[in-house]
Scaffold this motif. Structure first.
Motif, PDB file in Angstrom:
ATOM      1  N   THR A  48       0.805  -1.222   0.000  1.00  0.00           N
ATOM      2  CA  THR A  48       0.000   0.000   0.000  1.00  0.00           C
ATOM      3  C   THR A  48       0.837   1.271   0.000  1.00  0.00           C
ATOM      4  OG1 THR A  48      -0.146  -0.084   2.405  1.00  0.00           O
ATOM      5  CG2 THR A  48      -1.937  -1.128   1.158  1.00  0.00           C
ATOM      6  N   ALA A  49       2.143   1.134   0.226  1.00  0.00           N
ATOM      7  CA  ALA A  49       3.008   2.318   0.251  1.00  0.00           C
ATOM      8  C   ALA A  49       4.420   1.923  -0.152  1.00  0.00           C
ATOM      9  CB  ALA A  49       3.029   2.927   1.652  1.00  0.00           C
ATOM     10  N   VAL A  50       5.128   2.867  -0.772  1.00  0.00           N
ATOM     11  CA  VAL A  50       6.526   2.646  -1.155  1.00  0.00           C
ATOM     12  C   VAL A  50       7.333   3.843  -0.676  1.00  0.00           C
ATOM     13  CG1 VAL A  50       8.154   2.369  -3.070  1.00  0.00           C
ATOM     14  CG2 VAL A  50       5.916   1.273  -3.184  1.00  0.00           C
ATOM     15  N   GLY A  51       8.420   3.559   0.021  1.00  0.00           N
ATOM     16  CA  GLY A  51       9.352   4.604   0.451  1.00  0.00           C
ATOM     17  C   GLY A  51      10.594   4.511  -0.414  1.00  0.00           C
ATOM     18  N   TRP A  52      10.726   5.441  -1.351  1.00  0.00           N
ATOM     19  CA  TRP A  52      11.866   5.433  -2.270  1.00  0.00           C
ATOM     20  C   TRP A  52      13.093   6.001  -1.580  1.00  0.00           C
ATOM     21  CZ3 TRP A  52      11.056   2.697  -6.483  1.00  0.00           C
ATOM     22  CH2 TRP A  52       9.764   2.598  -6.997  1.00  0.00           C
ATOM     23  N   ASN A  53      14.253   5.547  -2.001  1.00  0.00           N
ATOM     24  CA  ASN A  53      15.521   6.027  -1.475  1.00  0.00           C
ATOM     25  C   ASN A  53      15.984   7.200  -2.349  1.00  0.00           C
ATOM     26  OD1 ASN A  53      18.114   6.439  -0.590  1.00  0.00           O
ATOM     27  ND2 ASN A  53      18.687   4.282  -0.619  1.00  0.00           N
ATOM     28  N   TYR A  54      15.885   8.411  -1.824  1.00  0.00           N
ATOM     29  CA  TYR A  54      16.232   9.601  -2.614  1.00  0.00           C
ATOM     30  C   TYR A  54      17.738   9.744  -2.833  1.00  0.00           C
ATOM     31  CZ  TYR A  54      11.473  11.294  -2.715  1.00  0.00           C
ATOM     32  OH  TYR A  54      10.126  11.422  -2.966  1.00  0.00           O
ATOM     33  N   ASP A  55      18.549   8.979  -2.094  1.00  0.00           N
ATOM     34  CA  ASP A  55      20.003   9.025  -2.293  1.00  0.00           C
ATOM     35  C   ASP A  55      20.455   8.145  -3.449  1.00  0.00           C
ATOM     36  OD1 ASP A  55      20.328  10.796  -0.213  1.00  0.00           O
ATOM     37  OD2 ASP A  55      20.697   9.218   1.270  1.00  0.00           O
ATOM     38  N   THR A  56      19.578   7.304  -3.963  1.00  0.00           N
ATOM     39  CA  THR A  56      19.929   6.415  -5.068  1.00  0.00           C
ATOM     40  C   THR A  56      19.983   7.210  -6.366  1.00  0.00           C
ATOM     41  OG1 THR A  56      18.883   4.552  -3.991  1.00  0.00           O
ATOM     42  CG2 THR A  56      19.267   4.353  -6.342  1.00  0.00           C
ATOM     43  N   SER A  57      21.107   7.110  -7.045  1.00  0.00           N
ATOM     44  CA  SER A  57      21.249   7.809  -8.320  1.00  0.00           C
ATOM     45  C   SER A  57      21.362   6.828  -9.486  1.00  0.00           C
ATOM     46  CB  SER A  57      22.472   8.721  -8.287  1.00  0.00           C
ATOM     47  OG  SER A  57      23.633   7.958  -8.030  1.00  0.00           O
ATOM     48  N   SER A  58      21.163   5.544  -9.202  1.00  0.00           N
ATOM     49  CA  SER A  58      21.273   4.518 -10.227  1.00  0.00           C
ATOM     50  C   SER A  58      19.972   4.386 -11.000  1.00  0.00           C
ATOM     51  CB  SER A  58      21.603   3.167  -9.594  1.00  0.00           C
ATOM     52  OG  SER A  58      21.520   2.141 -10.553  1.00  0.00           O
ATOM     53  N   GLU A  59      20.091   4.269 -12.294  1.00  0.00           N
ATOM     54  CA  GLU A  59      18.918   3.995 -13.125  1.00  0.00           C
ATOM     55  C   GLU A  59      18.715   2.495 -13.296  1.00  0.00           C
ATOM     56  OE1 GLU A  59      19.006   6.128 -16.798  1.00  0.00           O
ATOM     57  OE2 GLU A  59      19.068   8.068 -15.808  1.00  0.00           O
ATOM     58  N   GLY A  68       5.392  -0.793   2.369  1.00  0.00           N
ATOM     59  CA  GLY A  68       4.432  -0.929   3.453  1.00  0.00           C
ATOM     60  C   GLY A  68       3.280  -1.795   3.001  1.00  0.00           C
ATOM     61  N   THR A  69       2.800  -2.663   3.891  1.00  0.00           N
ATOM     62  CA  THR A  69       1.699  -3.567   3.544  1.00  0.00           C
ATOM     63  C   THR A  69       0.425  -3.170   4.273  1.00  0.00           C
ATOM     64  OG1 THR A  69       1.999  -5.171   5.324  1.00  0.00           O
ATOM     65  CG2 THR A  69       3.389  -5.451   3.361  1.00  0.00           C
ATOM     66  N   SER A  70      -0.679  -3.722   3.817  1.00  0.00           N
ATOM     67  CA  SER A  70      -1.976  -3.452   4.432  1.00  0.00           C
ATOM     68  C   SER A  70      -2.068  -4.027   5.841  1.00  0.00           C
ATOM     69  CB  SER A  70      -3.095  -4.024   3.564  1.00  0.00           C
ATOM     70  OG  SER A  70      -2.941  -5.421   3.448  1.00  0.00           O
ATOM     71  N   LYS A  71      -1.179  -4.952   6.190  1.00  0.00           N
ATOM     72  CA  LYS A  71      -1.160  -5.562   7.524  1.00  0.00           C
ATOM     73  C   LYS A  71      -0.221  -4.834   8.478  1.00  0.00           C
ATOM     74  CE  LYS A  71      -3.611  -9.232   6.281  1.00  0.00           C
ATOM     75  NZ  LYS A  71      -4.942  -9.490   6.694  1.00  0.00           N
ATOM     76  N   GLY A  72       0.392  -3.747   8.008  1.00  0.00           N
ATOM     77  CA  GLY A  72       1.279  -2.968   8.865  1.00  0.00           C
ATOM     78  C   GLY A  72       2.729  -3.415   8.859  1.00  0.00           C
ATOM     79  N   LEU A  73       3.086  -4.342   7.998  1.00  0.00           N
ATOM     80  CA  LEU A  73       4.483  -4.786   7.900  1.00  0.00           C
ATOM     81  C   LEU A  73       5.263  -3.803   7.043  1.00  0.00           C
ATOM     82  CD1 LEU A  73       3.971  -8.587   7.207  1.00  0.00           C
ATOM     83  CD2 LEU A  73       4.513  -7.504   9.379  1.00  0.00           C
TER      84      LEU A  73
END
Length: 109
Positions: A48-59, A68-73
């Motif tokens: 349900t959610a994605v936290g991207w790494n803004y320090d990653t410069s690789s394509e 993030g999952t719907s179960k809170g994991l």
């Protein structure tokens, strides 16, 4: 849901079935690819959610990201085109559940 990384190179697409007969699915698309690829280790997780790494410069890979999952994991993974990785079973570099200390509990309330 559709999630696009800050560089615009990686797209994650979540599919949620309407019936209980099927599992949620997470699909990956790289900007140089024309085919959606299933993220095999995501079976049974509704992302349900994605936290991207803004320090990653690789394509080439997403770098370390949080899902993030719907179960809170919260799961940590790195995803990229499968290319010529002979011994890799999927497009995920690794897949692990993140465990948080109780001292951080108030940050997520």
């Amino acid at each position: 849901n559709l999630f696009i990384d800050p560089l615009g190179c990686h797209i994650l697409l979540t599919l949620i079935p309407k019936t209980k007969d099927y599992y949620p699915e997470l699909l990956y698309l790289h900007k140089k690819s024309t085919k959606l690829k299933p993220v095999g280790k995501s079976k049974s997780y509704e992302i349900t959610a994605v936290g991207w790494n803004y320090d990653t410069s690789s394509e080439n890979t997403t770098g370390a990201i949080l899902l993030g999952t719907s179960k809170g994991l919260i799961l940590e993974t790195e995803i990229g085109p499968d290319g010529d990785k002979m011994f890799q079973s999927g497009i995920e570099q690794y897949w692990k559940q993140v465990k948080f200390s109780m001292k951080f509990k108030n940050l997520f309330v």
